[in-house]
Every structure is written in C-alpha cells, then in structure tokens.
Design a protein around this motif. Structure first.
Motif, PDB file in Angstrom:
ATOM      1  N   THR A  65       0.875  -1.176   0.000  1.00 13.98           N
ATOM      2  CA  THR A  65       0.000   0.000   0.000  1.00 13.98           C
ATOM      3  C   THR A  65       0.908   1.219   0.000  1.00 13.98           C
ATOM      4  O   THR A  65       1.668   1.406   0.934  1.00 13.98           O
ATOM      5  CB  THR A  65      -0.856   0.049   1.283  1.00 13.98           C
ATOM      6  N   ALA A 102      -9.701   5.526   0.938  1.00 11.40           N
ATOM      7  CA  ALA A 102      -8.243   5.359   0.803  1.00 11.40           C
ATOM      8  C   ALA A 102      -7.546   6.633   1.275  1.00 11.40           C
ATOM      9  O   ALA A 102      -6.814   7.291   0.545  1.00 11.40           O
ATOM     10  CB  ALA A 102      -7.840   4.994  -0.613  1.00 11.40           C
ATOM     11  N   HIS A 184     -11.451  -0.171   5.830  1.00  6.94           N
ATOM     12  CA  HIS A 184     -12.362  -0.566   4.752  1.00  6.94           C
ATOM     13  C   HIS A 184     -11.550  -0.925   3.515  1.00  6.94           C
ATOM     14  O   HIS A 184     -10.662  -0.177   3.104  1.00  6.94           O
ATOM     15  CB  HIS A 184     -13.314   0.597   4.427  1.00  6.94           C
ATOM     16  N   LEU A 186     -11.703  -1.344  -0.339  1.00  8.41           N
ATOM     17  CA  LEU A 186     -12.529  -0.946  -1.488  1.00  8.41           C
ATOM     18  C   LEU A 186     -12.853  -2.107  -2.421  1.00  8.41           C
ATOM     19  O   LEU A 186     -13.803  -2.043  -3.196  1.00  8.41           O
ATOM     20  CB  LEU A 186     -11.787   0.128  -2.301  1.00  8.41           C
ATOM     21  N   LEU A 187     -12.042  -3.158  -2.374  1.00  9.62           N
ATOM     22  CA  LEU A 187     -12.216  -4.283  -3.293  1.00  9.62           C
ATOM     23  C   LEU A 187     -13.068  -5.397  -2.699  1.00  9.62           C
ATOM     24  O   LEU A 187     -13.300  -6.408  -3.356  1.00  9.62           O
ATOM     25  CB  LEU A 187     -10.848  -4.855  -3.677  1.00  9.62           C
ATOM     26  N   ARG A 201      -8.674   9.456  -4.235  1.00  7.53           N
ATOM     27  CA  ARG A 201      -7.593  10.017  -5.049  1.00  7.53           C
ATOM     28  C   ARG A 201      -6.311   9.212  -4.875  1.00  7.53           C
ATOM     29  O   ARG A 201      -5.955   8.799  -3.775  1.00  7.53           O
ATOM     30  CB  ARG A 201      -7.348  11.479  -4.643  1.00  7.53           C
ATOM     31  N   PHE A 207      -4.828  -0.179  -9.451  1.00  5.80           N
ATOM     32  CA  PHE A 207      -5.746  -1.292  -9.685  1.00  5.80           C
ATOM     33  C   PHE A 207      -5.823  -1.690 -11.159  1.00  5.80           C
ATOM     34  O   PHE A 207      -5.602  -0.864 -12.049  1.00  5.80           O
ATOM     35  CB  PHE A 207      -7.159  -0.932  -9.210  1.00  5.80           C
TER      36      PHE A 207
HETATM   37  C1  LIG Z   1      -1.152   7.036  -2.291  1.00  2.64           C
HETATM   38  S1  LIG Z   1      -2.272   6.822  -0.950  1.00  2.64           S
HETATM   39  C2  LIG Z   1      -3.475   8.066  -1.334  1.00  2.64           C
HETATM   40  C3  LIG Z   1      -3.823   8.913  -0.136  1.00  2.64           C
HETATM   41  C4  LIG Z   1      -4.768  10.080  -0.423  1.00  2.64           C
HETATM   42  N1  LIG Z   1      -6.020   9.640  -0.967  1.00  2.64           N
HETATM   43  C5  LIG Z   1      -4.116  11.082  -1.348  1.00  2.64           C
HETATM   44  O1  LIG Z   1      -4.530  11.227  -2.489  1.00  2.64           O
HETATM   45  O2  LIG Z   1      -3.163  11.748  -0.917  1.00  2.64           O
HETATM   46  C6  LIG Z   1      -3.068   5.294  -1.378  1.00  2.64           C
HETATM   47  C7  LIG Z   1      -3.807   4.642  -0.225  1.00  2.64           C
HETATM   48  O3  LIG Z   1      -4.659   3.630  -0.747  1.00  2.64           O
HETATM   49  C8  LIG Z   1      -4.770   2.617   0.215  1.00  2.64           C
HETATM   50  N2  LIG Z   1      -5.299   1.401  -0.415  1.00  2.64           N
HETATM   51  C9  LIG Z   1      -4.659   0.531  -1.247  1.00  2.64           C
HETATM   52  N3  LIG Z   1      -5.492  -0.474  -1.595  1.00  2.64           N
HETATM   53  C10 LIG Z   1      -6.690  -0.231  -0.975  1.00  2.64           C
HETATM   54  C11 LIG Z   1      -7.932  -0.923  -0.934  1.00  2.64           C
HETATM   55  N4  LIG Z   1      -8.116  -2.057  -1.610  1.00  2.64           N
HETATM   56  N5  LIG Z   1      -8.930  -0.396  -0.169  1.00  2.64           N
HETATM   57  C12 LIG Z   1      -8.752   0.742   0.538  1.00  2.64           C
HETATM   58  N6  LIG Z   1      -7.586   1.442   0.538  1.00  2.64           N
HETATM   59  C13 LIG Z   1      -6.562   0.962  -0.209  1.00  2.64           C
HETATM   60  C14 LIG Z   1      -3.359   2.483   0.738  1.00  2.64           C
HETATM   61  O4  LIG Z   1      -3.323   1.844   2.010  1.00  2.64           O
HETATM   62  C15 LIG Z   1      -2.892   3.944   0.772  1.00  2.64           C
HETATM   63  O5  LIG Z   1      -3.069   4.511   2.051  1.00  2.64           O
END
Ligand SMILES: C[S@@+](CC[C@H](N)C(=O)[O-])C[C@H]1O[C@@H](n2cnc3c(N)ncnc32)[C@H](O)[C@@H]1O
Length: 256
Positions: A65, A102, A184, A186-187, A201, A207
C-alpha cells in the motif's frame, strides 16, 4: 501454478486482500525488491515467512500500500472544491455526507474539514475516512505531520488549525473531531449509500481495469443523485457515462 499466483492465493487466505486486482508488473516489482532485501529467493519462501512473522507481514502491507499523501494535494483542485463544489452541494443539503476513501495518514479528510469550515461550523461537519491499512489509520488518528506535508496549506489555515510541536505540526482536536476513521477494503467490503461527496484520489492507479470498473460502479451506487466524486489528478474516468457520471469540473464527476 506460478509462484506469484501461489503467493496471491496465500495472501488472500491470510488477509482477505486480493493482489490479483492490483496491476501485476508494478506490484511484483515492489514485492520482489522487498523479499530480496529480506534474503528470500522467491515468492513461495516469502509467503511461508510472512505466515509466521507478524512484523514482516506489517512490512509487506506497508510496501504493497503506497501511503504518500499531503494536505491540499494538487492545491488548485481544492480551490475548485471550496469555491464551486461545496457551494453547489450545500444548495440542496446543509448536512453533507462525505467519504474520503483510501485516506492514508489522514491529510485528505482533515483537508476536507478545513475547506468545508469556510462554509459550515465544525460542529456540523462529519467525514468518514477509510483505508485498508490499519497502520496508516493509527497515524491518521494521531494527526502529527512533518512540515513538508503542509506545503500547500494556505497560511491562515495553518495558523488556525495546527499546533507546531518542534519540527512537526499537529492537527487541532476541533478538526480531528470532525473525522471518523475506519478500516475498509474498497475491493471487498460493502459501501455505505447516500453520500453527497466521495473523495478517492491516488489509489485507482494501482488497480487493474476490472477492479477500477467495479469500484466506479460501486461509487456511483453510493452517491445520491447530484452527488460528486472527486478523483486524483492523473485519474480521469475514461467513460463517465458508463457509471451515470457527468463531468462537473476537471477531476470532479456528478452522479446523474
Ligand atoms: C497514495 S495513498 C493516497 C492517499 C490520499 N487519498 C491522497 O490522495 O493523498 C493510497 C492509499 O490507498 C490505500 N489502499 C490501497 N489499496 C486499498 C484498498 N483495496 N482499499 C482501501 N484502501 C486501499 C493504501 O493503504 C494507501 O493509504
């Protein structure tokens, strides 16, 4: 079965996270560099070590992540949010239901509260903020950030909503109280409904097309008619009409 496929199956069994829905080349590269650093020769050996070692599992989660974030990321979009999108949403509803999906270490949902505070008292602001990764949620709740995370924050907002603690900046409790953090995926997990605004964002880029398609369809169902989806600055939706979206502004989509 390739050793990466065995790895994917093992991780899914153990954590519920389905790595098959993340772009393969990118994910494999990141994970290979981690297991090589740790002295493993292939994905299967790495998986058996992960099954026994909690710290290694946390390191793996951290690597898969990508958690980089900042306040008011892509500042111009936040001006549009403040000056156009929130006034539009507030025309029909004074109690907005908002989701930062996220949210990583919290910069995004706290920025939402700060921007919305131009229009509403903090006592009327309630933001749901979720992420897959429990480690980042702990950091988000702490609300302590290095100066570089605040580079895009307007100075009056910085003075109003942060306390400086040596070289760090702490979000004030009055802002923290507006955000509820929850785990949570998302998938995999269910989505709540009737949102006025969903902010998601800088995560869709990781994905596969199949996974994105499913998530956009879910977001569309979760938004009320007229609700807005705010996406990252490299994440235009190729065919918004497919999900009942219309372009409201660059990187903002309105549910029909
Ligand atoms: C690059 S950060 C983005 C943070 C913020 N939204 C931004 O734009 O600054 C990506 C985030 O997506 C989360 N993430 C990755 N896969 C995910 C999933 N299946 N469900 C929820 N969150 C997820 C990661 O843990 C990480 O914290």
């Amino acid at each position: 079965m390739s050793d990466y496929v065995q790895f994917i199956n093992g991780i899914k069994r153990k954590t519920g996270i389905d790595l098959a829905l993340y772009k393969e080349a990118q994910m494999k590269r990141r994970l290979t560099s981690l297991y090589e650093k740790k002295g493993f020769g292939n994905f299967v050996d790495f998986l058996s070590a992960l099954e026994k070692d909690r710290d290694l599992m946390n390191e793996f989660l951290d690597r898969m992540t990508i958690n980089v974030s900042e306040f008011y990321r892509n500042g111009k979009r936040w001006e549009v949010l403040q000056n156009k999108i929130f006034p539009l949403l507030l025309q029909s509803n004074k109690r907005l239901k908002i989701w930062s999906a996220a949210c990583s270490t919290g910069e995004e949902p706290y920025s939402l509260a700060m921007v919305l505070s131009h229009h509403l008292p903090l006592s009327q602001i309630n933001i749901l903020a979720t992420d897959l990764d429990e480690n980042v949620l702990q950091k988000a709740k702490l609300g302590l950030y290095p100066e570089r995370s605040l580079a895009e924050v307007p100075k009056p907002i910085q003075a109003k909503y942060f306390n400086q603690e040596e070289q760090f900046y702490k979000v004030k409790d009055e802002i923290k109280r507006t955000v509820t953090f929850k785990k949570h995926n998302l998938l995999k997990d269910n989505y709540e409904s009737n949102f006025d605004l969903i902010v998601c964002r800088n995560v869709m880029i990781y994905f596969t097309e199949e996974a994105k398609d499913q998530i956009y369809a879910n977001f569309s169902k979760s938004l009320r008619s007229g609700g807005i989806l705010f996406v990252g600055s490299t994440e235009q939706i190729f065919n918004p009409a497919r999900y009942d979206f219309e372009v409201e502004d660059t990187f903002f989509y309105r549910k029909k």
